[in-house]
Design a protein around this motif. Structure first.
Motif, PDB file in Angstrom:
ATOM      1  N   VAL A   1       0.844  -1.207   0.000  1.00 31.11           N
ATOM      2  CA  VAL A   1       0.000   0.000   0.000  1.00 31.11           C
ATOM      3  C   VAL A   1       0.872   1.247   0.000  1.00 31.11           C
ATOM      4  CG1 VAL A   1      -1.670   1.349   1.338  1.00 31.11           C
ATOM      5  CG2 VAL A   1      -2.010  -1.107   1.032  1.00 31.11           C
ATOM      6  N   LYS A   2       1.886   1.273   0.841  1.00 31.93           N
ATOM      7  CA  LYS A   2       2.756   2.442   0.903  1.00 31.93           C
ATOM      8  C   LYS A   2       3.491   2.645  -0.423  1.00 31.93           C
ATOM      9  CE  LYS A   2       6.264   4.717   3.631  1.00 31.93           C
ATOM     10  NZ  LYS A   2       7.071   4.695   4.838  1.00 31.93           N
ATOM     11  N   GLN A   3       4.006   1.587  -0.996  1.00 28.31           N
ATOM     12  CA  GLN A   3       4.728   1.689  -2.265  1.00 28.31           C
ATOM     13  C   GLN A   3       3.824   2.220  -3.382  1.00 28.31           C
ATOM     14  OE1 GLN A   3       5.978  -2.044  -4.032  1.00 28.31           O
ATOM     15  NE2 GLN A   3       7.733  -1.055  -4.987  1.00 28.31           N
ATOM     16  N   LEU A   4       2.630   1.653  -3.496  1.00 25.66           N
ATOM     17  CA  LEU A   4       1.707   2.098  -4.541  1.00 25.66           C
ATOM     18  C   LEU A   4       1.289   3.550  -4.324  1.00 25.66           C
ATOM     19  CD1 LEU A   4      -0.489  -1.108  -4.872  1.00 25.66           C
ATOM     20  CD2 LEU A   4       1.137  -0.234  -6.566  1.00 25.66           C
ATOM     21  N   ARG A   5       1.051   3.909  -3.080  1.00 27.27           N
ATOM     22  CA  ARG A   5       0.669   5.294  -2.762  1.00 27.27           C
ATOM     23  C   ARG A   5       1.793   6.249  -3.126  1.00 27.27           C
ATOM     24  NH1 ARG A   5       2.005   8.510   1.174  1.00 27.27           N
ATOM     25  NH2 ARG A   5       2.796   6.908   2.577  1.00 27.27           N
TER      26      ARG A   5
ATOM     27  N   LYS B   1       2.241   7.081  -6.766  1.00 25.25           N
ATOM     28  CA  LYS B   1       1.290   8.081  -7.248  1.00 25.25           C
ATOM     29  C   LYS B   1       1.588   9.465  -6.666  1.00 25.25           C
ATOM     30  CE  LYS B   1      -2.655   5.190  -8.344  1.00 25.25           C
ATOM     31  NZ  LYS B   1      -2.822   5.667  -9.717  1.00 25.25           N
ATOM     32  N   GLU B   2       2.586   9.521  -5.777  1.00 23.90           N
ATOM     33  CA  GLU B   2       2.957  10.765  -5.096  1.00 23.90           C
ATOM     34  C   GLU B   2       1.794  11.342  -4.301  1.00 23.90           C
ATOM     35  OE1 GLU B   2       4.853  13.360  -7.961  1.00 23.90           O
ATOM     36  OE2 GLU B   2       6.465  11.915  -8.293  1.00 23.90           O
ATOM     37  N   TRP B   3       1.051  10.426  -3.660  1.00 32.41           N
ATOM     38  CA  TRP B   3      -0.076  10.820  -2.822  1.00 32.41           C
ATOM     39  C   TRP B   3       0.317  10.781  -1.362  1.00 32.41           C
ATOM     40  CZ3 TRP B   3      -4.590   7.300  -4.911  1.00 32.41           C
ATOM     41  CH2 TRP B   3      -4.978   7.746  -6.176  1.00 32.41           C
TER      42      TRP B   3
END
Length: 70
Positions: free
Chosen positions: A13-17, A20-22
């Motif tokens: 989750v952290k990597q995917l977030r 996206k630079e979210w």
């Protein structure tokens, strides 16, 4: 204390977030979950996210739920 089984979910989750630079807040808003939920998942404290929560996060991140768990 973090749950070792939630470590993979936390990392994904952290990597995917971050890809996206979210911020955590932005993911929470887009996924329609609380910021605390995202924070707890990412630090491994969320022991049992519901399938509905996982679906919302996966949809926001534009991945399948299984991609969060693999």
């Amino acid at each position: 204390m973090p749950n070792p089984k939630s470590g993979k979910l936390a990392k994904v989750v952290k990597q995917l977030r971050e890809q996206k630079e979210w911020s955590q807040e932005k993911l929470a808003r887009i996924a329609d979950v609380s910021n605390n939920t995202i924070t707890n998942i990412e630090v491994g404290n969320q022991l049992n996210p519901t399938i509905e929560t996982l679906k919302k996060i996966a949809k926001a991140l534009e991945v399948d739920v299984k991609d969060l768990m693999d």
